[in-house]
Design a protein around this motif. Sequence first.
Motif, PDB file in Angstrom:
ATOM      1  N   LYS A  86      48.451  36.366  26.622  1.00 27.89           N
ATOM      2  CA  LYS A  86      47.698  36.182  28.473  1.00 27.89           C
ATOM      3  C   LYS A  86      46.877  36.362  28.819  1.00 27.89           C
ATOM      4  N   PHE A  87      45.802  37.924  28.158  1.00 28.01           N
ATOM      5  CA  PHE A  87      44.609  38.359  28.242  1.00 28.01           C
ATOM      6  C   PHE A  87      43.655  37.534  27.831  1.00 28.01           C
ATOM      7  N   LEU A  88      44.183  37.129  26.711  1.00 28.82           N
ATOM      8  CA  LEU A  88      42.993  36.431  25.627  1.00 28.82           C
ATOM      9  C   LEU A  88      42.966  34.582  26.304  1.00 28.82           C
ATOM     10  N   THR A  89      43.943  34.191  27.296  1.00 24.48           N
ATOM     11  CA  THR A  89      43.878  33.323  27.598  1.00 24.48           C
ATOM     12  C   THR A  89      43.348  32.887  28.815  1.00 24.48           C
ATOM     13  N   LEU A  90      42.870  34.301  29.588  1.00 25.51           N
ATOM     14  CA  LEU A  90      42.378  34.402  30.858  1.00 25.51           C
ATOM     15  C   LEU A  90      41.127  34.397  30.665  1.00 25.51           C
ATOM     16  N   HIS A  91      40.778  35.151  29.340  1.00 27.15           N
ATOM     17  CA  HIS A  91      39.367  34.907  29.243  1.00 27.15           C
ATOM     18  C   HIS A  91      38.549  33.300  28.794  1.00 27.15           C
ATOM     19  N   LEU A  92      39.568  33.147  27.706  1.00 27.97           N
ATOM     20  CA  LEU A  92      39.732  30.953  27.149  1.00 27.97           C
ATOM     21  C   LEU A  92      39.360  30.555  28.138  1.00 27.97           C
ATOM     22  N   ILE A  93      39.737  30.768  29.713  1.00 30.23           N
ATOM     23  CA  ILE A  93      39.801  29.461  30.248  1.00 30.23           C
ATOM     24  C   ILE A  93      38.817  30.148  31.532  1.00 30.23           C
ATOM     25  N   GLY A  94      37.866  31.160  30.677  1.00 27.51           N
ATOM     26  CA  GLY A  94      37.289  31.365  32.160  1.00 27.51           C
ATOM     27  C   GLY A  94      37.573  32.564  33.587  1.00 27.51           C
ATOM     28  N   ARG A  95      38.993  32.859  33.294  1.00 28.80           N
ATOM     29  CA  ARG A  95      38.868  33.788  34.416  1.00 28.80           C
ATOM     30  C   ARG A  95      38.975  35.558  34.542  1.00 28.80           C
ATOM     31  N   LEU A  96      38.792  35.572  32.989  1.00 34.35           N
ATOM     32  CA  LEU A  96      38.475  36.964  32.469  1.00 34.35           C
ATOM     33  C   LEU A  96      37.172  37.108  31.515  1.00 34.35           C
ATOM     34  N   THR A  97      35.863  37.770  31.704  1.00 39.54           N
ATOM     35  CA  THR A  97      34.811  37.712  30.603  1.00 39.54           C
ATOM     36  C   THR A  97      35.379  38.886  30.100  1.00 39.54           C
ATOM     37  N   TYR A  98      34.699  38.774  28.608  1.00 38.80           N
ATOM     38  CA  TYR A  98      35.381  39.087  27.676  1.00 38.80           C
ATOM     39  C   TYR A  98      34.989  40.824  27.192  1.00 38.80           C
ATOM     40  N   GLU A  99      34.486  40.983  28.191  1.00 39.23           N
ATOM     41  CA  GLU A  99      34.478  43.268  28.409  1.00 39.23           C
ATOM     42  C   GLU A  99      36.142  43.321  29.408  1.00 39.23           C
ATOM     43  N   GLU A 100      35.854  42.376  30.394  1.00 33.88           N
ATOM     44  CA  GLU A 100      37.231  42.615  31.854  1.00 33.88           C
ATOM     45  C   GLU A 100      38.151  42.748  30.704  1.00 33.88           C
ATOM     46  N   MET A 101      38.624  41.516  29.523  1.00 31.40           N
ATOM     47  CA  MET A 101      39.630  41.461  29.262  1.00 31.40           C
ATOM     48  C   MET A 101      40.688  41.802  27.635  1.00 31.40           C
ATOM     49  N   VAL A 102      38.920  43.027  27.384  1.00 33.39           N
ATOM     50  CA  VAL A 102      39.520  43.804  26.474  1.00 33.39           C
ATOM     51  C   VAL A 102      39.904  44.950  27.499  1.00 33.39           C
ATOM     52  N   ALA A 103      39.543  45.575  28.134  1.00 32.99           N
ATOM     53  CA  ALA A 103      39.708  46.924  28.998  1.00 32.99           C
ATOM     54  C   ALA A 103      40.945  46.758  29.414  1.00 32.99           C
ATOM     55  N   GLN A 104      41.976  45.111  30.239  1.00 37.44           N
ATOM     56  CA  GLN A 104      42.656  44.728  30.702  1.00 37.44           C
ATOM     57  C   GLN A 104      43.810  45.480  30.010  1.00 37.44           C
ATOM     58  N   LEU A 105      43.155  44.454  28.413  1.00 41.97           N
ATOM     59  CA  LEU A 105      44.759  44.669  27.323  1.00 41.97           C
ATOM     60  C   LEU A 105      45.244  45.488  26.248  1.00 41.97           C
ATOM     61  N   GLU A 106      44.109  46.526  26.580  1.00 39.80           N
ATOM     62  CA  GLU A 106      43.814  47.489  26.008  1.00 39.80           C
ATOM     63  C   GLU A 106      44.823  48.679  27.186  1.00 39.80           C
ATOM     64  N   THR A 107      44.573  48.621  27.812  1.00 33.68           N
ATOM     65  CA  THR A 107      45.737  49.468  28.703  1.00 33.68           C
ATOM     66  C   THR A 107      46.794  48.914  28.895  1.00 33.68           C
ATOM     67  N   ALA A 108      46.593  47.142  29.230  1.00 32.71           N
ATOM     68  CA  ALA A 108      48.576  47.075  28.974  1.00 32.71           C
ATOM     69  C   ALA A 108      49.057  46.965  28.222  1.00 32.71           C
ATOM     70  N   ILE A 109      48.595  47.367  26.429  1.00 33.38           N
ATOM     71  CA  ILE A 109      48.853  47.367  25.744  1.00 33.38           C
ATOM     72  C   ILE A 109      50.049  48.994  25.862  1.00 33.38           C
ATOM     73  N   HIS A 110      49.162  50.258  25.936  1.00 33.61           N
ATOM     74  CA  HIS A 110      49.554  51.013  26.553  1.00 33.61           C
ATOM     75  C   HIS A 110      50.616  51.404  26.523  1.00 33.61           C
ATOM     76  N   GLN A 111      50.353  50.324  27.826  1.00 31.06           N
ATOM     77  CA  GLN A 111      51.335  50.664  29.229  1.00 31.06           C
ATOM     78  C   GLN A 111      52.714  50.345  28.935  1.00 31.06           C
ATOM     79  N   PHE A 112      53.073  49.021  27.830  1.00 34.09           N
ATOM     80  CA  PHE A 112      54.060  48.291  27.178  1.00 34.09           C
ATOM     81  C   PHE A 112      54.579  49.250  26.072  1.00 34.09           C
ATOM     82  N   ALA A 113      53.583  49.988  25.672  1.00 37.75           N
ATOM     83  CA  ALA A 113      54.154  51.100  24.032  1.00 37.75           C
ATOM     84  C   ALA A 113      55.004  52.639  25.163  1.00 37.75           C
ATOM     85  N   LYS A 114      54.407  52.550  26.311  1.00 41.19           N
ATOM     86  CA  LYS A 114      55.543  53.865  26.877  1.00 41.19           C
ATOM     87  C   LYS A 114      56.572  53.439  27.936  1.00 41.19           C
ATOM     88  N   ARG A 115      56.166  52.055  28.538  1.00 44.11           N
ATOM     89  CA  ARG A 115      58.006  51.124  28.857  1.00 44.11           C
ATOM     90  C   ARG A 115      59.162  51.120  27.321  1.00 44.11           C
TER      91      ARG A 115
END
Length: 313
Positions: free
Chosen positions: A241-270
């Motif tokens: 999800k997040f790498l695709t959003l970066h590649l189609i121009g909807r997230l910068t690289y830095e935004e992508m990494v930060a949001q993805l890292e947060t999402a994975i932490h949340q996923f592990a908690k779930r």
Amino acid sequence: MLISVLGPTACGKTSFAVALAQRLGAEIISADSRQVYRRMDLGTGKDLADYVLPDGTQVPFHLIDIAEPGTKYNLYRYQQDFLAAYDDIRARGRQVVVCGGTGLYLESIVRGYNLSHVPQNPTLRQSLEGLSLDALTARLAALKAQAGTALHNHTDVDSCKRAIRAIEIEDYNLRRPVGEREFPALPVLNIGLTLPREERRARISARLRSRLEAGMLDEVRALLAEGIAPDDLIYYGLEYKFLTLHLIGRLTYEEMVAQLETAIHQFAKRQMTWFRGMERRGCTIHWIDALHPMEEKVAAALELFRSTQSSTL
């Protein structure tokens, strides 16, 4: 007796399951909803090198690389594929270890969910087209409330497409009894790996950096280049999800990494919330500290296996 190995992402499930399988002469069936897809390797954490033993032999594995990217693999198909692999392995006289972090897939096996195939409902889909994700989420929550269940699987509402499919399934099940086909009751030993929260977070962050350096962005770029629609990759969630959003121009690289890292932490908690829920629903899980040396973890698992087998004789 089936052995299930479960736990949150980055806890070392695969390497532990392989070491245990080696000692038991077992084969491994994956219980990961995304590792079924070919050419989606880094983003799904297949870690296929972990299945290779020091002497160069490989512990056999199943239900990895069995579907094409862009298709929609589902729980109903997973149960069918699991039973086919399980019956084949047992027919050859070998032990089975099921390993993965997709709680729904694991629980469907260890608790024997009875499912029926849910066909698409074009009329319902047309009525839902154009609704916002918030509106679809509310609709899904209302249907689950009618069924007496909660909206605990938030990957169902990662995108409008996923939410519509989840609504379609809930609507179908409310109008028809679920499960015409019996899923066999399998004797199961559930072994869970657990990590302290801070260690889990550190491993997730380090692993994300490692996979990005290994070319995970190129992996997603190649999938797009072969014609897979961005929405289909976004459907798979997390890395895709997040790498695709970066590649189609909807997230910068830095935004992508930060949001993805947060999402994975949340996923592990779930994931851990799901496994604790399995315990409340009657599944006994024997937890082992993932930080212990591999030999200690395997020895503990083997002792549990022997004692559980003897108690069922």
